[in-house]
Design a protein around this motif. Structure first.
Motif, PDB file in Angstrom:
ATOM      1  N   TYR A 163     119.680 -25.829 -49.213  1.00 56.99           N
ATOM      2  CA  TYR A 163     120.424 -26.819 -49.997  1.00 56.99           C
ATOM      3  C   TYR A 163     120.749 -26.276 -51.387  1.00 56.99           C
ATOM      4  N   ASN A 164     119.802 -25.553 -51.997  1.00 57.64           N
ATOM      5  CA  ASN A 164     120.059 -24.969 -53.310  1.00 57.64           C
ATOM      6  C   ASN A 164     121.144 -23.897 -53.242  1.00 57.64           C
ATOM      7  N   ARG A 165     121.135 -23.126 -52.175  1.00 57.07           N
ATOM      8  CA  ARG A 165     122.101 -22.030 -52.054  1.00 57.07           C
ATOM      9  C   ARG A 165     123.524 -22.553 -51.905  1.00 57.07           C
ATOM     10  N   ILE A 166     123.707 -23.648 -51.176  1.00 58.58           N
ATOM     11  CA  ILE A 166     125.059 -24.178 -50.973  1.00 58.58           C
ATOM     12  C   ILE A 166     125.438 -25.212 -52.028  1.00 58.58           C
ATOM     13  N   GLY A 167     124.536 -25.476 -52.988  1.00 55.55           N
ATOM     14  CA  GLY A 167     124.854 -26.373 -54.087  1.00 55.55           C
ATOM     15  C   GLY A 167     124.873 -27.843 -53.728  1.00 55.55           C
ATOM     16  N   ARG A 168     123.996 -28.256 -52.821  1.00 50.22           N
ATOM     17  CA  ARG A 168     123.927 -29.658 -52.424  1.00 50.22           C
ATOM     18  C   ARG A 168     122.561 -30.245 -52.780  1.00 50.22           C
ATOM     19  N   ILE A 169     122.546 -31.563 -52.970  1.00 47.70           N
ATOM     20  CA  ILE A 169     121.293 -32.254 -53.276  1.00 47.70           C
ATOM     21  C   ILE A 169     120.412 -32.237 -52.027  1.00 47.70           C
ATOM     22  N   TRP A 170     119.128 -31.997 -52.246  1.00 49.30           N
ATOM     23  CA  TRP A 170     118.197 -31.930 -51.118  1.00 49.30           C
ATOM     24  C   TRP A 170     117.803 -33.348 -50.715  1.00 49.30           C
ATOM     25  N   LYS A 171     118.672 -33.984 -49.968  1.00 45.79           N
ATOM     26  CA  LYS A 171     118.413 -35.325 -49.446  1.00 45.79           C
ATOM     27  C   LYS A 171     119.148 -35.491 -48.126  1.00 45.79           C
ATOM     28  N   ARG A 172     118.792 -36.556 -47.419  1.00 45.01           N
ATOM     29  CA  ARG A 172     119.379 -36.835 -46.103  1.00 45.01           C
ATOM     30  C   ARG A 172     119.582 -38.334 -45.991  1.00 45.01           C
TER      31      ARG A 172
END
Length: 457
Positions: A163-172
């Motif tokens: 998630y950090n690598r693709i620039g997204r918030i780590w949530k679902r």
């Protein structure tokens, strides 16, 4: 003296290894939970671990003079250069998993400031221990779907770097939709127990404004489930002080990044009337439908509630379910719990209840045609104006102007009319007729025919 956190993590990790159970000298200690027992290494005990093909030895030593305990690591020189840093990171991650499983899961609910009563106006959450016993093993659901959800959650737990690598918030974000009593809340409890996450259940009726909703999110913790139940009722009835944009931003806005490793869950009875902006990918990652009870779900309930894998009444039950599902798993579960001492009586009650409820819901095409025909005949019969009727208070539906506002969250291309008695007849009935026969002409008692041309608007 301050405790060495690395020593604590290594000790926790080593004591969790399967080889500890096979050791000749192991100490037993009770854990923080009533049913928890921890295995602890004995002094001067040697433990062998394997990681990425390398053999790693640990020795638990105690200094006789100072009484300080320490772990001595032995590893081959070539393996040290290749895997030591990765191995220590592995110990860190395993320690976090173990601590997460050990902690007490709690249920948080939001309260009004004036009802808090503790003089702290900033504290908006109160909590109690979460003791719901539901697990994925006890949830009534198709096994393939259950496995997909479990795999999705397990992948999510290990995806921080992704998630950090693709620039997204780590949530679902999950949407659970289906009729009442189909197991949505129980499924949330199973997810919480599977993840060992605290549950933050937000009651939108107690949220004063848009800023208050943001404050609730900021005061929740990482590794938690954020739950909003019956979201469709708030969107369709506009029964909250929140704006539509505030709910959208809560689901996938800048404030949703205030925290890591969160799972947001929203429940609805139906998503048919919901604006697509609420349901788009990014705001909802996974849609899970909870239908009424079918025969497979019935067999699962019979096995878990009555201990029945087969019964002479099963074919009759299956025949009833072939006409359509009309009972929720909660209704069938209650019948079985109340009659668990007599499985045969429970099955007979399920059959009779299903048959009686089936009469209220037309399942065959002929039944639907007859119901619509009766609606047409009742519409043609003379009746009092709606505003003079004594039996009900209904105003005639007027065409809305372009400036009329739709309830927030509703699809603007669909009109919503108040439900009236069975005498009401309109385009919905015509559409139902077209579904079955395309073009139907029904003669009334006035010798006048109604021609439903498919091109007529």
């Amino acid at each position: 003296m301050q405790e060495n956190q690395l020593y604590r993590k290594i000790s926790t990790y080593l004591n969790s290894l399967p080889c500890v159970e096979d050791s000749d000298f192991t100490n037993l200690f009770s854990g923080s939970k009533s049913n928890e027992i921890n295995l602890v290494l004995n002094a001067d005990q040697k433990i062998v671990d394997n990681f990425l093909g390398a053999r790693i030895s640990w020795i638990n030593e105690k200094d006789e003079k100072t009484g300080v305990r320490s772990f001595v690591l032995k590893i081959r020189r070539n393996d040290k250069r290749q895997i030591l840093r990765t191995y220590l990171q592995h110990i860190h991650s395993k320690f976090d998993e173990i601590e997460q499983r050990r902690k007490e899961v709690r249920l948080f609910v939001n309260v009004n400031d004036e009802s808090n009563g503790n003089g702290n106006g900033n504290r908006r959450w109160i909590s109690v221990p979460f003791t719901h016993p539901a697990t994925f093993d006890t949830v009534v659901m198709e096994q393939d779907l259950k496995n997909k959800v479990k795999a999705d959650l397990e992948t999510f737990l290990k995806s921080k770097q992704h998630y950090n690598r693709i620039g997204r918030i780590w949530k679902r974000n999950y949407l659970l939709h289906g009729p009442s009593g189909t197991g949505k809340s129980t499924f949330i409890a199973a997810m919480a127990n599977f993840l060992s996450y605290d549950v933050y259940n937000i009651d939108l009726s107690k949220v004063s404004d848009d800023s208050d909703l943001k404050l609730l999110l900021l005061q929740s913790t990482n590794k938690s489930l954020i739950v909003i139940e019956d979201l469709d009722s708030y969107l369709c009835n506009n029964s909250t002080a929140l704006s539509f944009s505030a709910i959208l931003n809560f689901m996938d806005g800048i404030f949703s990044c205030c925290g890591d490793e969160r799972v947001m869950i929203f429940t609805m009875n139906s998503k048919d009337q919901i604006d697509p902006a609420v349901l788009r990918p990014g705001r909802i990652d996974h849609h899970i439908h909870f239908p009424l009870c079918d025969f497979n779900a019935f067999k699962s309930l019979a096995n878990s509630h009555l201990g029945l894998k087969d019964h002479k009444l099963f074919p009759q039950v299956e025949e009833n379910f072939q006409t359509g599902s009309v009972l929720s798993p909660a209704e069938i579960s209650e019948i079985m719990i109340s009659n668990r001492s007599s499985p045969s009586r429970a099955l007979k009650l399920v059959i009779s209840t299903h048959q009686s409820n089936s009469k209220l819901v037309p399942s065959r095409t002929s039944d639907k045609i007859e119901m619509i025909h009766n609606n047409i005949e009742a519409d043609l019969a003379p009746k009092h104006p709606l505003w003079l009727s004594k039996s009900r208070s209904v105003r005639p539906v007027e065409e809305s102007s372009e400036s009329d506002k739709y309830p927030q969250g509703l699809i603007k291309s669909k009109s919503v009319r108040p439900m009236v008695e069975s005498g009401a007849f309109g385009k919905e009935s015509v559409n139902d007729l077209r579904k079955f026969y395309g073009l139907i002409r029904i003669k009334s008692s006035r010798k006048k025919s109604l021609d439903f041309d498919t091109s007529e608007k």
